[in-house]
Design an enzyme around this catalytic site. Structure first.
Site, PDB file in Angstrom:
ATOM      1  N   PRO B 134      39.186  43.430  19.284  1.00 31.85           N
ATOM      2  CA  PRO B 134      40.068  44.521  18.832  1.00 31.85           C
ATOM      3  C   PRO B 134      39.710  45.868  19.469  1.00 31.85           C
ATOM      4  O   PRO B 134      40.590  46.679  19.742  1.00 31.85           O
ATOM      5  CB  PRO B 134      39.835  44.536  17.318  1.00 31.85           C
ATOM      6  CG  PRO B 134      39.499  43.121  16.984  1.00 31.85           C
ATOM      7  CD  PRO B 134      38.698  42.622  18.148  1.00 31.85           C
ATOM      8  N   ASP B 242      36.986  35.983  37.873  1.00 34.92           N
ATOM      9  CA  ASP B 242      37.498  35.893  39.242  1.00 34.92           C
ATOM     10  C   ASP B 242      38.493  34.741  39.370  1.00 34.92           C
ATOM     11  O   ASP B 242      39.573  34.894  39.949  1.00 34.92           O
ATOM     12  CB  ASP B 242      36.340  35.694  40.214  1.00 34.92           C
ATOM     13  CG  ASP B 242      36.822  35.403  41.621  1.00 34.92           C
ATOM     14  OD1 ASP B 242      37.423  36.294  42.236  1.00 34.92           O
ATOM     15  OD2 ASP B 242      36.605  34.272  42.094  1.00 34.92           O
ATOM     16  N   ARG B 245      41.601  35.576  37.475  1.00 32.32           N
ATOM     17  CA  ARG B 245      42.392  36.546  38.237  1.00 32.32           C
ATOM     18  C   ARG B 245      43.156  35.855  39.356  1.00 32.32           C
ATOM     19  O   ARG B 245      44.316  36.200  39.653  1.00 32.32           O
ATOM     20  CB  ARG B 245      41.407  37.577  38.808  1.00 32.32           C
ATOM     21  CG  ARG B 245      41.934  38.947  39.038  1.00 32.32           C
ATOM     22  CD  ARG B 245      40.795  39.910  39.302  1.00 32.32           C
ATOM     23  NE  ARG B 245      40.132  40.307  38.077  1.00 32.32           N
ATOM     24  CZ  ARG B 245      38.815  40.224  37.874  1.00 32.32           C
ATOM     25  NH1 ARG B 245      38.012  39.776  38.819  1.00 32.32           N
ATOM     26  NH2 ARG B 245      38.304  40.591  36.723  1.00 32.32           N
ATOM     27  N   ILE B 340      70.082  43.274  39.208  1.00 35.20           N
ATOM     28  CA  ILE B 340      71.065  42.497  39.964  1.00 35.20           C
ATOM     29  C   ILE B 340      71.980  41.718  39.018  1.00 35.20           C
ATOM     30  O   ILE B 340      73.182  41.587  39.236  1.00 35.20           O
ATOM     31  CB  ILE B 340      70.347  41.546  40.948  1.00 35.20           C
ATOM     32  CG1 ILE B 340      69.721  42.353  42.090  1.00 35.20           C
ATOM     33  CG2 ILE B 340      71.299  40.478  41.495  1.00 35.20           C
ATOM     34  CD1 ILE B 340      68.788  41.544  42.985  1.00 35.20           C
ATOM     35  N   GLU B 366      43.324  39.953  32.713  1.00 35.28           N
ATOM     36  CA  GLU B 366      42.278  39.690  33.712  1.00 35.28           C
ATOM     37  C   GLU B 366      41.929  40.953  34.497  1.00 35.28           C
ATOM     38  O   GLU B 366      41.748  40.911  35.717  1.00 35.28           O
ATOM     39  CB  GLU B 366      42.703  38.552  34.649  1.00 35.28           C
ATOM     40  CG  GLU B 366      42.129  37.202  34.274  1.00 35.28           C
ATOM     41  CD  GLU B 366      42.679  36.692  32.949  1.00 35.28           C
ATOM     42  OE1 GLU B 366      43.817  37.066  32.592  1.00 35.28           O
ATOM     43  OE2 GLU B 366      41.981  35.918  32.267  1.00 35.28           O
TER      44      GLU B 366
END
Lengths: 84, 388
Positions: B134, B242, B245, B340, B366
């Site tokens: 939190p 890592d 990510r 669009i 991340e």
């Protein structure tokens, strides 16, 4: 072997911090260069360059304080590998 | 709206996802037609979780003897892109499961690997990653969850929030403050003192089954600690994030590709003033930028993956850059995809509204984009010295 390893490791650290003047016996922790990202980069560099795996029990701060101590670790692990 | 996939179950060994092509076929058949429905009900159904397992998708990068197929990281990125193209919530579940499975494989002891990787590889056990709290998000140094050594093991206390897949996961990878540093702990969902509280109605990735997880005096054995202690304990978190990510970068690219495909199809059929929408120069400009950025993101992702496969430390920065580029491009182009589509783009009848909401999440998870930019800026001086 260890002299070459020391030079290669030192070159890697210098490339990472080109603005700093570092020699092989200086404590990179005391210089404030090591964070978790750089620690990971260092370990990956050593493992790839010297074709070895660093076991968890060797991931101790004293093994990574200086280029010299890292080179000693490389020499030890390489010898272990050759003996296996 | 239906969550039911009428396709027959896959036979053992049949329909395995081994590359981008098979991933695309799997996603087009089992995910794309239902992703909007998952989003509306706020969950991914068990049937899909089982299909993902049958396809060998949960952790294909694990070694063949450990429940995986030895998939390389470049291919894994392509597979996660395809899943992200279909459904970011499912891709999010894959991401956190990947993080847990990889961490056990990379840092676990032989006993930990033997205990967990086969079940993580098969999907019999689903993993979730518990870092945020939190009061601590990208600022990981602010976490307050503690693990105190006791009786040869550990006692865990604290609250984790925004845990992707937390409602469904069987095994939590929990980061907690120890006396020495921050440690990683494997905690079973059924351990006494673990409580799971669903978090619903999020902006995006609404079917990723987020939860708040409380740990109240959870007693853990010594084998719960994963990886080294001391100064390198932070590397477990660095390595895990890592890979997360990398997967989020792939998922962001998947969103961008989905925006491109949806916008291209819509612009080809929608007519304005007697001609197709795609004939309008301003629409062409949007489509051209989507094509260009998708290709650029794909190249950045492939480079990060190639460096991972080579064990090259440069993959860490390459992954930061790929995630930063892909997530910002996804947000930018998802907004244009809605534009669009006009009013249709704001309706539940087209996927772009979901893509737009999901894309925004990618800029936050991340490592927020602000943290990413600070980290990438640190590369600036090196970049000058390494360019040919």
């Amino acid at each position: 072997m260890s002299a070459t390893a020391k030079d290669q490791i030192l070159a890697f650290v210098r490339e990472r911090y080109p603005q700093a003047e570092i020699d092989a016996s200086q404590d990179i922790f005391a210089l404030g260069f090591v964070n978790s990202l750089f620690a990971m980069e260092l370990v990956m560099f050593v493992e790839k360059t010297f074709e070895l795996t660093i076991p968890n029990e060797e991931l101790r701060i004293d093994n990574f304080r200086t280029a010299e101590s890292m080179a000693s670790l490389v020499a030890k692990l390489s010898a272990d590998l050759a003996a296996a | 709206m239906t969550l039911t996939d009428p396709a027959p179950a896959l036979g053992t060994g049949a329909g395995q996802v081994t590359d981008r092509r098979s991933a695309r076929a799997f996603v087009d058949t089992h995910v794309v037609p239902y992703a909007d429905a998952y989003d509306r009900v706020g969950r991914v159904p068990e049937e899909l979780i089982e299909r993902v397992a049958e396809a060998g998708l949960w952790a294909p990068f694990l070694p063949p003897g450990s429940g995986g197929a030895g998939m390389d990281m470049v291919t894994l990125g392509e597979v996660h892109e395809e899943v992200g193209r279909g459904c970011s919530s499912l891709r999010s579940l894959l991401t956190v499961h990947t993080m847990v499975a990889w961490t056990v494989q990379r840092w676990g002891t032989a006993a930990q690997r033997e205990r967990w990787t086969p079940a993580l590889g098969s999907g019999d056990v689903l993993g979730a990653f518990c870092l945020s709290e939190p009061g601590a998000g990208s600022d990981t140094s602010a976490i307050t969850t503690t693990a105190v050594e006791s009786g040869g093991g550990w006692v865990l206390n604290g609250v984790k929030k925004w845990t992707t897949g937390g409602q469904r996961a069987d095994l939590f990878l929990v980061f907690a403050r120890t006396a020495a540093s921050i440690g990683a702990f494997l905690v079973s969902r059924d351990a006494p003192g673990v409580r799971v509280k669903p978090i619903d109605d999020m902006l995006g990735t609404r079917a990723s089954m987020l939860a708040e997880i409380s740990f109240d005096d959870v007693v853990l054995g010594p084998d719960a600690l994963l990886g080294p202690s001391g100064f390198t304990a932070g590397m477990v978190l660095t390595g895990t994030l890592d890979l997360g990510r990398y997967s989020v970068a792939a998922g962001s690219l998947g969103i961008l590709q989905a925006c491109l495909e949806a916008s291209s199809a819509y612009a080809a059929h929608r007519r304005v003033g007697g001609s197709a929408l795609r004939e309008l120069p301003l629409i062409q400009a949007k489509l051209s930028d989507m094509v260009t950025d998708a290709r650029a993101a794909r190249l950045l992702l492939a480079e990060a993956g190639r460096l991972k496969d080579a064990g090259d430390s440069a993959t860490l920065m390459a992954t930061w850059i790929a995630k930063y580029f892909a997530s910002t491009a996804a947000v930018r182009h998802a907004a244009e995809a809605v534009q669009i589509h006009g009013a249709n783009g704001c309706s539940p009848d087209f996927p772009v509204a979901r893509l737009y909401r999901d894309a925004k999440v990618m800029e936050i998870i991340e490592g927020s984009n602000e943290i990413q930019r600070i980290t990438i800026a640190g590369q600036a001086e090196r970049e000058k010295t390494t360019c040919p």
